[in-house]
Design a protein around this motif. Structure first.
Motif, PDB file in Angstrom:
ATOM      1  N   ASP A  56      -1.215   8.237   6.153  1.00  0.00           N
ATOM      2  CA  ASP A  56      -1.446   8.301   7.685  1.00  0.00           C
ATOM      3  C   ASP A  56      -0.197   9.031   8.466  1.00  0.00           C
ATOM      4  O   ASP A  56      -0.201   9.368   9.645  1.00  0.00           O
ATOM      5  CB  ASP A  56      -1.387   7.007   8.447  1.00  0.00           C
ATOM      6  CG  ASP A  56      -2.854   6.224   7.842  1.00  0.00           C
ATOM      7  OD1 ASP A  56      -3.843   6.994   7.856  1.00  0.00           O
ATOM      8  OD2 ASP A  56      -2.813   5.150   7.520  1.00  0.00           O
ATOM      9  N   PHE A  57       1.120   9.253   7.585  1.00  0.00           N
ATOM     10  CA  PHE A  57       2.217   9.803   8.224  1.00  0.00           C
ATOM     11  C   PHE A  57       2.606  10.738   7.247  1.00  0.00           C
ATOM     12  O   PHE A  57       2.288  10.998   6.256  1.00  0.00           O
ATOM     13  CB  PHE A  57       3.199   8.722   8.544  1.00  0.00           C
ATOM     14  CG  PHE A  57       2.745   7.465   9.248  1.00  0.00           C
ATOM     15  CD1 PHE A  57       2.705   7.412  10.688  1.00  0.00           C
ATOM     16  CD2 PHE A  57       2.146   6.393   8.466  1.00  0.00           C
ATOM     17  CE1 PHE A  57       2.304   6.488  11.131  1.00  0.00           C
ATOM     18  CE2 PHE A  57       1.906   5.133   9.186  1.00  0.00           C
ATOM     19  CZ  PHE A  57       1.928   5.183  10.743  1.00  0.00           C
TER      20      PHE A  57
ATOM     21  N   LEU B 252      10.401  13.945   1.427  1.00  0.00           N
ATOM     22  CA  LEU B 252      11.586  13.741   2.469  1.00  0.00           C
ATOM     23  C   LEU B 252      12.458  15.115   2.435  1.00  0.00           C
ATOM     24  O   LEU B 252      13.318  15.142   3.551  1.00  0.00           O
ATOM     25  CB  LEU B 252      12.136  12.505   2.306  1.00  0.00           C
ATOM     26  CG  LEU B 252      11.411  11.261   2.317  1.00  0.00           C
ATOM     27  CD1 LEU B 252      12.350   9.771   2.374  1.00  0.00           C
ATOM     28  CD2 LEU B 252      10.445  11.049   3.483  1.00  0.00           C
TER      29      LEU B 252
ATOM     30  N   VAL C 200       0.786  -1.157  -0.115  1.00  0.00           N
ATOM     31  CA  VAL C 200       0.040   0.078  -0.161  1.00  0.00           C
ATOM     32  C   VAL C 200       0.749   1.283  -0.123  1.00  0.00           C
ATOM     33  O   VAL C 200       0.618   2.169  -0.641  1.00  0.00           O
ATOM     34  CB  VAL C 200      -0.911   0.027   1.316  1.00  0.00           C
ATOM     35  CG1 VAL C 200      -1.644   1.304   1.210  1.00  0.00           C
ATOM     36  CG2 VAL C 200      -1.897  -1.107   0.877  1.00  0.00           C
TER      37      VAL C 200
ATOM     38  N   ASP D 142       9.376   6.532  -3.076  1.00  0.00           N
ATOM     39  CA  ASP D 142       9.661   6.673  -4.426  1.00  0.00           C
ATOM     40  C   ASP D 142      10.519   7.763  -4.693  1.00  0.00           C
ATOM     41  O   ASP D 142      10.915   8.707  -4.022  1.00  0.00           O
ATOM     42  CB  ASP D 142       8.034   7.266  -4.995  1.00  0.00           C
ATOM     43  CG  ASP D 142       7.915   6.880  -6.431  1.00  0.00           C
ATOM     44  OD1 ASP D 142       8.912   6.578  -7.233  1.00  0.00           O
ATOM     45  OD2 ASP D 142       6.683   6.921  -6.897  1.00  0.00           O
TER      46      ASP D 142
ATOM     47  N   ARG E 126      13.145  12.554  -3.089  1.00  0.00           N
ATOM     48  CA  ARG E 126      12.287  11.511  -2.684  1.00  0.00           C
ATOM     49  C   ARG E 126      11.179  11.661  -1.830  1.00  0.00           C
ATOM     50  O   ARG E 126      11.270  12.680  -1.211  1.00  0.00           O
ATOM     51  CB  ARG E 126      13.522  10.640  -1.824  1.00  0.00           C
ATOM     52  CG  ARG E 126      14.659  10.378  -2.299  1.00  0.00           C
ATOM     53  CD  ARG E 126      15.486   9.418  -1.471  1.00  0.00           C
ATOM     54  NE  ARG E 126      16.635   8.721  -2.065  1.00  0.00           N
ATOM     55  CZ  ARG E 126      17.798   9.790  -2.019  1.00  0.00           C
ATOM     56  NH1 ARG E 126      17.851  10.699  -1.459  1.00  0.00           N
ATOM     57  NH2 ARG E 126      18.950   9.060  -2.866  1.00  0.00           N
ATOM     58  N   PHE E 127      10.308  10.634  -1.925  1.00  0.00           N
ATOM     59  CA  PHE E 127       9.093  10.955  -0.879  1.00  0.00           C
ATOM     60  C   PHE E 127       8.430   9.395  -0.759  1.00  0.00           C
ATOM     61  O   PHE E 127       8.609   8.735  -1.453  1.00  0.00           O
ATOM     62  CB  PHE E 127       7.980  11.783  -1.749  1.00  0.00           C
ATOM     63  CG  PHE E 127       7.760  11.288  -3.346  1.00  0.00           C
ATOM     64  CD1 PHE E 127       8.549  12.004  -4.388  1.00  0.00           C
ATOM     65  CD2 PHE E 127       6.716  10.296  -3.611  1.00  0.00           C
ATOM     66  CE1 PHE E 127       8.255  11.363  -5.818  1.00  0.00           C
ATOM     67  CE2 PHE E 127       6.222   9.841  -4.914  1.00  0.00           C
ATOM     68  CZ  PHE E 127       7.323  10.382  -5.965  1.00  0.00           C
ATOM     69  N   LEU E 128       7.583   9.624   0.453  1.00  0.00           N
ATOM     70  CA  LEU E 128       6.620   8.253   0.747  1.00  0.00           C
ATOM     71  C   LEU E 128       5.523   8.511  -0.400  1.00  0.00           C
ATOM     72  O   LEU E 128       4.772   9.610  -0.451  1.00  0.00           O
ATOM     73  CB  LEU E 128       6.616   8.213   2.025  1.00  0.00           C
ATOM     74  CG  LEU E 128       5.860   6.938   2.502  1.00  0.00           C
ATOM     75  CD1 LEU E 128       6.906   6.104   2.604  1.00  0.00           C
ATOM     76  CD2 LEU E 128       5.269   6.986   3.830  1.00  0.00           C
ATOM     77  N   ASP E 129       5.033   7.387  -0.851  1.00  0.00           N
ATOM     78  CA  ASP E 129       3.628   7.552  -1.497  1.00  0.00           C
ATOM     79  C   ASP E 129       2.646   6.421  -1.050  1.00  0.00           C
ATOM     80  O   ASP E 129       3.014   5.547  -0.448  1.00  0.00           O
ATOM     81  CB  ASP E 129       3.956   7.554  -3.115  1.00  0.00           C
ATOM     82  CG  ASP E 129       2.973   8.092  -3.774  1.00  0.00           C
ATOM     83  OD1 ASP E 129       1.702   8.441  -3.702  1.00  0.00           O
ATOM     84  OD2 ASP E 129       3.103   8.345  -5.173  1.00  0.00           O
ATOM     85  N   ASN E 130       1.400   6.671  -1.333  1.00  0.00           N
ATOM     86  CA  ASN E 130       0.322   5.659  -1.194  1.00  0.00           C
ATOM     87  C   ASN E 130      -0.068   4.938  -2.745  1.00  0.00           C
ATOM     88  O   ASN E 130      -0.292   5.625  -3.516  1.00  0.00           O
ATOM     89  CB  ASN E 130      -0.801   5.856  -0.566  1.00  0.00           C
ATOM     90  CG  ASN E 130      -0.592   6.220   0.976  1.00  0.00           C
ATOM     91  OD1 ASN E 130       0.241   6.768   1.423  1.00  0.00           O
ATOM     92  ND2 ASN E 130      -1.637   5.796   1.498  1.00  0.00           N
ATOM     93  N   PHE E 131       0.027   3.774  -2.727  1.00  0.00           N
ATOM     94  CA  PHE E 131      -0.780   2.990  -3.813  1.00  0.00           C
ATOM     95  C   PHE E 131      -1.737   3.345  -4.153  1.00  0.00           C
ATOM     96  O   PHE E 131      -2.849   3.378  -3.619  1.00  0.00           O
ATOM     97  CB  PHE E 131      -0.407   1.671  -3.546  1.00  0.00           C
ATOM     98  CG  PHE E 131      -1.144   0.601  -4.692  1.00  0.00           C
ATOM     99  CD1 PHE E 131      -0.674   0.613  -6.020  1.00  0.00           C
ATOM    100  CD2 PHE E 131      -2.603   0.153  -4.765  1.00  0.00           C
ATOM    101  CE1 PHE E 131      -1.572  -0.027  -7.013  1.00  0.00           C
ATOM    102  CE2 PHE E 131      -3.140  -0.193  -5.559  1.00  0.00           C
ATOM    103  CZ  PHE E 131      -2.698  -0.529  -6.666  1.00  0.00           C
TER     104      PHE E 131
END
Lengths: 344, 344
Positions: B192-193, B56, A61, A65, B62-67
């Protein structure tokens, strides 16, 4: 029992992280493609493009990236095709692709330039292209159809950094049959970090339990075995993207010293569309080594005028820096091929 | 000096994290849109769609992602438009959009169904649509043009979770003028974060220095102020995506207890295209509370046959579960509106 390496060599990586399920199928298609291009006497370039993901869960989920729409890779692939190269376009799923890139759903949606003309004979209405868009579309469409007919474009798709690493190894091994006629244009934005499969959580990480802590390992430096083992004669172009100008040249030179390949193209995140620098060893025949001093490298800056972004200019009238990047590489690649003929 | 909260309330979040630069402009467009739809007597639904990123770095690489490709949101928006709703489509940049979603560059690239016909009079060749694709395209294109003409679709774009939170607050406040005629269909996959701006590194995080450790804070639970403050009368539909079946119903019920809104649509990651569950309080008039027992909720399962993925079926012949989801919500929204008339 699985014992995790402290740092992953390429070898340790491939021994412990599973290949994508489609790998064998992909390898066979690449093998046929390379064989045919060799028979037909074409040079082949592998263009990698787009960012890679690092999944945090097995049932993924969330993922880390890398920022990349795939513009550099998709645009360059088009210019390589125009120049007569066969192209293996290895790209991140949903990133831009050659030809269709001109019609992004956001900036130039194709539904906007289709008209519905009432039928003259009372039958179904006819769909036509808005007059102002016809000539641009005809140019792109003609090239697209020519390339498909000639069979000079082969597309591969990856999502995760794991997919990418497995594919890159396999494709470079297959292209070694082309010797110096193969070029590697590694424009993908590959993650420097990954989460070993053995440490991933099975299900979606739950919130509501305080902070999220993620600890990632370094991705092995894949250029080293690429240069030394997988494709000893390929012409290898890597990219270095930085946001801090002061790091660009030192990091490009450090990469050449470390891996001993042919050229690093450096670019700053904010100026990458109109300024890049080619960094390469001064004498292309001399093998670079880690004790090489900085003045043994040459820098070649390539710049184009900052484009007019007023929106009044047709996309086809805007000069793209990839046109010049590819033109410069064609010269260098030819010299690299000729050099082998002279010395042999 | 900036002192970081231990956990972020919505209030603390908006007080410390900066709004996107286009926020004010976006708010004004939404205000005009809501006003016009109200005058013209339409119901309005806000559809959120696609994943959010968590950068980030300030110069983000760079980054966090959600599917999320944005399929649920883009498809549902189309069915709401068909049903006569005005739609604010608030989506992740480059995620799927209503209408153009039928022609993804990967699965159904539009260049593949354009033909070049040699001109009969020796002039420029003519571009036409491949006969087998004409009727599908005509249907989509007609709807697309009708919607543009009627002015019932307004598109907003976000990238980061910060963009999303600021936009959601602003849009919901603007839509409160519509009272019960506004629906919120919150299908976006929201992180969520997040990483507070104050803890981001300025430049690209460098590799070569061992493992990468990221520590993220929890995003405030935004549904609470949405329900209680920003849009007291809106009909609110939230989504719950899980990969672990056992968590789906408990988590959906927990959300209703916590936020007191109208319905949670639960879906499993792997079955989401043909099975969802509507979870809602048994008596829609009763305000949900945290001490409510589980049997005060009702579950309504909605299923369609697992689609034929052989590829032989035209995309228009495949039943989409969003058609049924939207039909069910139209009934519930009407009942919600009528209920207010009865009690007042």
């Amino acid at each position: 029992m699985y014992t995790e390496p402290t740092t992953f060599s390429a070898e340790a990586y491939f021994a412990s992280q599973p290949p994508p399920p489609t790998l064998q199928h992909d390898i066979e298609r690449v093998r046929e493609f390379a064989k045919r291009q060799k028979q037909e006497g074409r040079k082949v370039v592998l263009v990698t493009s787009g960012g890679t993901t690092v999944p945090l869960e097995l049932n993924v989920v969330r993922f880390l990236d890398n920022f990349s729409a795939g513009t550099r890779g998709a645009t360059s692939a088009e210019y390589f095709l125009k120049a007569g190269y066969a192209v293996i376009f290895m790209h991140r799923q949903f990133s831009l692709q050659p030809f269709s890139r001109h019609y992004s759903h956001s900036t130039n949606p194709f539904l906007d330039f289709l008209d519905i003309e009432p039928s003259k004979d009372g039958n179904t209405p006819v769909i036509s292209v808005t007059p102002s868009k016809r000539s641009d579309l005809l140019e792109v469409l003609t090239m697209y159809k020519d390339v498909h007919k000639a069979g000079t474009l082969h597309t591969l798709t990856f999502v995760t950094v794991d997919d990418y690493l497995w594919l890159l190894r396999a494709v470079s091994q297959e292209l070694s049959v082309l010797g110096r006629n193969a070029m590697f244009y590694l424009a993908a934005a590959v993650s420097d970090f990954f989460l070993p499969r053995q440490r991933m959580s099975e299900h979606k990480i739950q919130s509501g339990k305080g902070r999220l802590s993620i600890e990632m390992d370094q991705v092995p430096k894949i250029l080293k075995p690429l240069v030394d083992e997988w494709t000893k004669d390929g012409y290898i172009v890597s990219f270095k993207l930085e946001t801090d100008d002061n790091l660009l040249l030192p990091k490009a030179k450090a990469a050449l010293k470390r891996y001993g390949h042919q050229v690093v193209i450096g670019n700053d995140l904010h100026r990458r569309k109109y300024e890049v620098v080619f960094v390469s060893p001064k004498s292309p025949s001399s093998k670079t080594t880690t004790d090489q001093s900085d003045d043994e490298f040459e820098e070649y800056w390539l710049r184009i005028p900052i484009p007019d972004t007023s929106g009044n200019v047709s996309p086809h009238q805007v000069k793209e820096i990839e046109e010049d990047i590819v033109a410069e590489l064609l010269k260098r690649h030819s010299a690299w091929i000729d050099q082998a003929k002279t010395t042999s």
